[in-house]
Design a protein around this motif. Structure first.
Motif, PDB file in Angstrom:
ATOM      1  N   VAL A  99       0.486  -5.315   5.767  1.00  0.00           N
ATOM      2  CA  VAL A  99      -0.334  -4.831   4.720  1.00  0.00           C
ATOM      3  C   VAL A  99      -1.904  -4.748   4.884  1.00  0.00           C
ATOM      4  O   VAL A  99      -2.196  -3.419   4.387  1.00  0.00           O
ATOM      5  CB  VAL A  99       0.002  -5.777   3.314  1.00  0.00           C
ATOM      6  N   PHE A 100      -2.363  -5.451   5.441  1.00  0.00           N
ATOM      7  CA  PHE A 100      -3.648  -5.290   6.256  1.00  0.00           C
ATOM      8  C   PHE A 100      -3.966  -4.195   6.950  1.00  0.00           C
ATOM      9  O   PHE A 100      -4.827  -3.351   6.727  1.00  0.00           O
ATOM     10  CB  PHE A 100      -4.311  -6.634   6.748  1.00  0.00           C
ATOM     11  N   ALA A 101      -2.817  -3.842   7.864  1.00  0.00           N
ATOM     12  CA  ALA A 101      -2.892  -2.710   8.648  1.00  0.00           C
ATOM     13  C   ALA A 101      -2.773  -1.367   7.894  1.00  0.00           C
ATOM     14  O   ALA A 101      -3.396  -0.520   8.184  1.00  0.00           O
ATOM     15  CB  ALA A 101      -1.883  -2.780   9.776  1.00  0.00           C
ATOM     16  N   VAL A 126       1.052  -1.130   0.055  1.00  0.00           N
ATOM     17  CA  VAL A 126       0.096   0.039  -0.122  1.00  0.00           C
ATOM     18  C   VAL A 126       0.746   1.147   0.024  1.00  0.00           C
ATOM     19  O   VAL A 126       1.807   1.226   0.893  1.00  0.00           O
ATOM     20  CB  VAL A 126      -1.060   0.015   1.198  1.00  0.00           C
ATOM     21  N   ASP A 127       0.459   2.111  -0.839  1.00  0.00           N
ATOM     22  CA  ASP A 127       1.395   3.453  -0.956  1.00  0.00           C
ATOM     23  C   ASP A 127       0.958   4.443   0.347  1.00  0.00           C
ATOM     24  O   ASP A 127      -0.010   5.227   0.152  1.00  0.00           O
ATOM     25  CB  ASP A 127       1.057   4.195  -2.181  1.00  0.00           C
ATOM     26  N   LEU A 128       1.761   4.021   1.335  1.00  0.00           N
ATOM     27  CA  LEU A 128       1.298   4.739   2.636  1.00  0.00           C
ATOM     28  C   LEU A 128       2.554   5.274   3.382  1.00  0.00           C
ATOM     29  O   LEU A 128       2.851   4.770   4.537  1.00  0.00           O
ATOM     30  CB  LEU A 128       0.380   3.982   3.645  1.00  0.00           C
ATOM     31  N   PRO A 129       3.342   6.162   2.861  1.00  0.00           N
ATOM     32  CA  PRO A 129       4.704   6.469   3.142  1.00  0.00           C
ATOM     33  C   PRO A 129       4.710   7.005   4.652  1.00  0.00           C
ATOM     34  O   PRO A 129       5.757   6.882   5.388  1.00  0.00           O
ATOM     35  CB  PRO A 129       5.213   7.355   2.387  1.00  0.00           C
ATOM     36  N   ASP A 130       3.473   7.719   5.317  1.00  0.00           N
ATOM     37  CA  ASP A 130       3.303   8.396   6.236  1.00  0.00           C
ATOM     38  C   ASP A 130       2.544   7.620   7.394  1.00  0.00           C
ATOM     39  O   ASP A 130       2.027   8.203   8.337  1.00  0.00           O
ATOM     40  CB  ASP A 130       2.792   9.544   6.237  1.00  0.00           C
ATOM     41  N   ARG A 131       2.779   6.211   7.152  1.00  0.00           N
ATOM     42  CA  ARG A 131       1.875   5.360   8.081  1.00  0.00           C
ATOM     43  C   ARG A 131       1.831   5.808   9.442  1.00  0.00           C
ATOM     44  O   ARG A 131       3.091   5.761   9.846  1.00  0.00           O
ATOM     45  CB  ARG A 131       1.967   3.700   7.673  1.00  0.00           C
ATOM     46  N   GLN A 132       1.102   5.623  10.304  1.00  0.00           N
ATOM     47  CA  GLN A 132       1.267   5.898  11.633  1.00  0.00           C
ATOM     48  C   GLN A 132       1.184   4.675  12.576  1.00  0.00           C
ATOM     49  O   GLN A 132       1.575   4.709  13.788  1.00  0.00           O
ATOM     50  CB  GLN A 132       0.131   6.832  12.093  1.00  0.00           C
ATOM     51  N   TRP A 133       0.401   3.502  12.202  1.00  0.00           N
ATOM     52  CA  TRP A 133       0.223   2.509  13.236  1.00  0.00           C
ATOM     53  C   TRP A 133       1.275   1.796  13.782  1.00  0.00           C
ATOM     54  O   TRP A 133       1.501   1.427  14.973  1.00  0.00           O
ATOM     55  CB  TRP A 133      -0.659   1.477  12.344  1.00  0.00           C
ATOM     56  N   PRO A 134       2.547   1.764  13.054  1.00  0.00           N
ATOM     57  CA  PRO A 134       3.773   1.114  13.708  1.00  0.00           C
ATOM     58  C   PRO A 134       4.131   1.453  14.960  1.00  0.00           C
ATOM     59  O   PRO A 134       4.946   0.879  15.798  1.00  0.00           O
ATOM     60  CB  PRO A 134       4.743   1.155  12.484  1.00  0.00           C
ATOM     61  N   SER A 135       3.896   2.980  15.201  1.00  0.00           N
ATOM     62  CA  SER A 135       4.440   3.605  16.385  1.00  0.00           C
ATOM     63  C   SER A 135       3.356   3.517  17.352  1.00  0.00           C
ATOM     64  O   SER A 135       3.608   4.358  18.562  1.00  0.00           O
ATOM     65  CB  SER A 135       4.915   5.105  15.988  1.00  0.00           C
ATOM     66  N   ARG A 136       2.188   3.160  17.227  1.00  0.00           N
ATOM     67  CA  ARG A 136       1.129   3.159  18.334  1.00  0.00           C
ATOM     68  C   ARG A 136       1.360   2.050  19.317  1.00  0.00           C
ATOM     69  O   ARG A 136       1.794   0.828  18.977  1.00  0.00           O
ATOM     70  CB  ARG A 136      -0.220   3.358  17.435  1.00  0.00           C
ATOM     71  N   THR A 137       0.577   1.966  20.327  1.00  0.00           N
ATOM     72  CA  THR A 137       0.452   1.044  21.348  1.00  0.00           C
ATOM     73  C   THR A 137      -1.110   0.827  21.674  1.00  0.00           C
ATOM     74  O   THR A 137      -1.620   1.819  21.855  1.00  0.00           O
ATOM     75  CB  THR A 137       1.256   1.492  22.500  1.00  0.00           C
TER      76      THR A 137
END
Length: 558
Positions: free
Chosen positions: A221-223, A15-26
């Motif tokens: 990818v699903f995230a 997915v073209d989402l270079p500013d994805r935020q979910w990896p840094s969330r808890t």
């Protein structure tokens, strides 16, 4: 040899989402849970549940704490229609529980679905249709514009039907089936069309449910797909964003966890992962994963064994002995180094300190499990060897959970005597433990019984001798002799399972009955066994044995 994958399979695009935020969330809180055991789970069974089993599982799901339960496919199943009507007309749905019913997009099915839930306080009507290219092109022969028009037309019909029943709060759930394989711009266009057609808002609640109908990519990818949709859905503040992961790649739980980081608020799944193909999301595993991270899941699995037994009986699907958290052997260590580390961990664990026992990610006591079977040894003195000797030499075939319980008892004796126990000694321990358990005089001795018919079921009259030598007759009524025996004894004994065995062959053969029982407030279960030429007598003796092993006969109980 496997085929060359490069010529047959293609990786799913990122997915073209270079500013994805979910990896840094808890994760900090549990999602809204929806159980789909009665619908998605049921349709995956070799033999679908009948009315009795479905109702039993519904009540169990309510007890666990589910506030949203998909109760069936009433437009496709007469049984489901009748069960939904029974739940509503008999007022069996608690005020804080919302049923959900599913339907395909066809006018007559939508009308039948609305009829099935009329009179409910609140209900979710679940619309779904596949939108991925393979389904559009191969299955339906429709383009995207035709799919959007079909969704809008059926939602308009649902609005007309539900506007005529204002006594019910109607919630629409729309699922673009095969979302995980569809183009994101197509998914967004179809979902936004559904949101607009329903006119989602404060007075018109709506769920958008994004499924991994068939897993085709890694969980990250699903995230990314979920975060992409989360950012772009229309009227997002009025939408509950839900996910429905399947487990084709074995990553259903991971997909759900990462989807929650990416903006999902709600999760659909089944107890222990039942479902089509490789199953749905395993709700128990996800909920207890959250629990081990200090997050209250909002679902009660403090008696996990009872939940497992009900699920097994209702679905006729066994739970794997190594299933996370609930498997019969999941807290059993055979490795010497594991045993040593666990023993040291228990010695160091303070009651009020954070859990820190090696190899045990969760305290078994929190799930109603005991510590008895945690440390085992292999070979002849282990569970398998003990079971083998009893079966070979004495014809006793123990259920797996009984093997775990009994091997712990044998091991304690072997450790105390510092010698290996042979077949005769093991049989002696079995007989003392199950066939004639010690009772310190508090346990009444069984002398005989008589069965009789009762209006409420099976009646039994027990002839017993109390510890002081007094002879008494106790009477009870239940669904059968076992249940009636427990009732006659006047004890809060809950029988979770029953098995019978034949010892030998011919006219002199005896029967052995084995029961697994639980006692309120006591962690874990206990087994009892009875032996007699008559199977009913053996069953009655087995109940006496199980009760005696709980030591539950306090003064005045009989």
């Amino acid at each position: 040899m496997l085929a060359q994958p490069q010529s047959k399979y293609r990786p799913f695009p990122a997915v073209d989402l270079p500013d994805r935020q979910w990896p840094s969330r808890t994760l900090t809180r549990a999602p809204i849970w929806l159980s789909t055991d009665l619908r998605d789970g049921n349709q995956a069974l070799f033999e679908p549940m009948n009315r009795e089993r479905k109702l039993r599982l519904f009540h169990a799901l309510v007890q666990i704490g589910f506030k949203e339960i998909e109760v069936g496919f009433p437009s496709a199943s007469k049984t489901d229609f009748e069960i939904v009507r029974h739940l509503i007309e008999a007022d069996l749905i608690p005020q804080d529980v919302t049923p959900m019913v599913i339907t395909q997009l066809r006018e007559d099915l939508v009308e039948q679905t609305v009829r099935s839930v009329r009179g409910a306080r609140r209900v979710i009507v679940h619309f779904y249709n596949a939108i991925a290219p393979a389904w559009r092109e191969i299955v339906f022969g429709m383009d995207v514009a035709q799919i959007i028009a079909m969704v809008q037309r059926h939602i308009a019909l649902l609005r007309r039907l539900t506007d005529d029943a204002p006594e019910t709060q109607w919630v629409l759930q729309y699922s673009p089936e095969t979302f995980c394989m569809a183009e994101l711009d197509v998914s967004l266009a179809v979902c936004n069309a559904a949101i607009e057609a329903w006119d989602a808002g404060p007075q018109r609640p709506m769920v958008v449910n994004l499924p991994t109908t068939v897993e085709v990519s890694t969980p990250n990818v699903f995230a990314d797909q979920i975060e992409w949709m989360h950012r772009r859905l229309a009227r997002r503040e009025h939408i509950v964003l839900s996910v429905h992961p399947h487990n084709d790649r074995g990553t259903g739980v991971a997909c759900a966890e990462q989807a929650l980081l990416a903006g999902a608020q709600r999760v659909e799944g089944c107890l222990f992962g039942n479902g089509e193909r490789s199953g749905n999301l395993d709700v128990v595993t996800l909920a207890l994963n959250l629990y081990t991270q200090g997050i209250a899941p909002g679902l009660d699995f403090s008696d996990i064994a009872q939940v497992a037994r009900i699920a097994e009986e209702c679905t006729a699907l066994p739970i794997h002995p190594r299933h996370p958290y609930v498997g019969d052997l999941v807290f059993t260590a055979f490795s010497g180094s594991h045993q040593d580390a666990i023993a040291k961990g228990f010695a160091a664990q303070a009651p009020d300190a954070p859990w820190r026992v090696p190899y045990l990610p969760i305290d078994p006591a929190d799930l109603g499990r005991t510590y008895d079977s945690i440390v085992r040894v292999n070979s002849q003195s282990g569970k398998g060897g003990i079971a083998f000797l009893l079966q070979r030499d004495h014809g006793v075939v123990m259920p797996r959970r009984m093997q775990v319980e009994f091997s712990a008892i044998v091991q304690k004796l072997a450790d105390a005597s510092e010698t290996e126990l042979g077949s005769a000694e093991i049989w002696s321990v079995f007989a003392r433990t199950y066939l004639a358990p010690a009772t310190d005089g508090a346990m009444p001795a069984y002398r005989g019984h008589r069965l009789f018919d009762a209006p409420q079921g099976q009646g039994i009259a027990l002839d017993v001798v109390l510890g002081d030598g007094t002879q008494r007759q106790l009477q009870g009524v239940g669904t059968g002799p076992i249940d009636a025996t427990a009732a006659a004894l006047g004890l809060p004994l809950r029988i979770d399972s029953y098995e019978e065995r034949s010892l030998g062959t011919g006219a002199d053969a005896q029967a052995m009955a084995i029961v697994e029982a639980a006692w309120p407030g006591v962690a874990g279960s206990r087994f009892g066994a009875g032996r007699d030429a008559n199977i009913v007598t053996a069953s009655v003796r087995a109940v006496f044995s199980a009760a005696a092993r709980f030591g539950g006969f306090a003064q005045g109980q009989v």
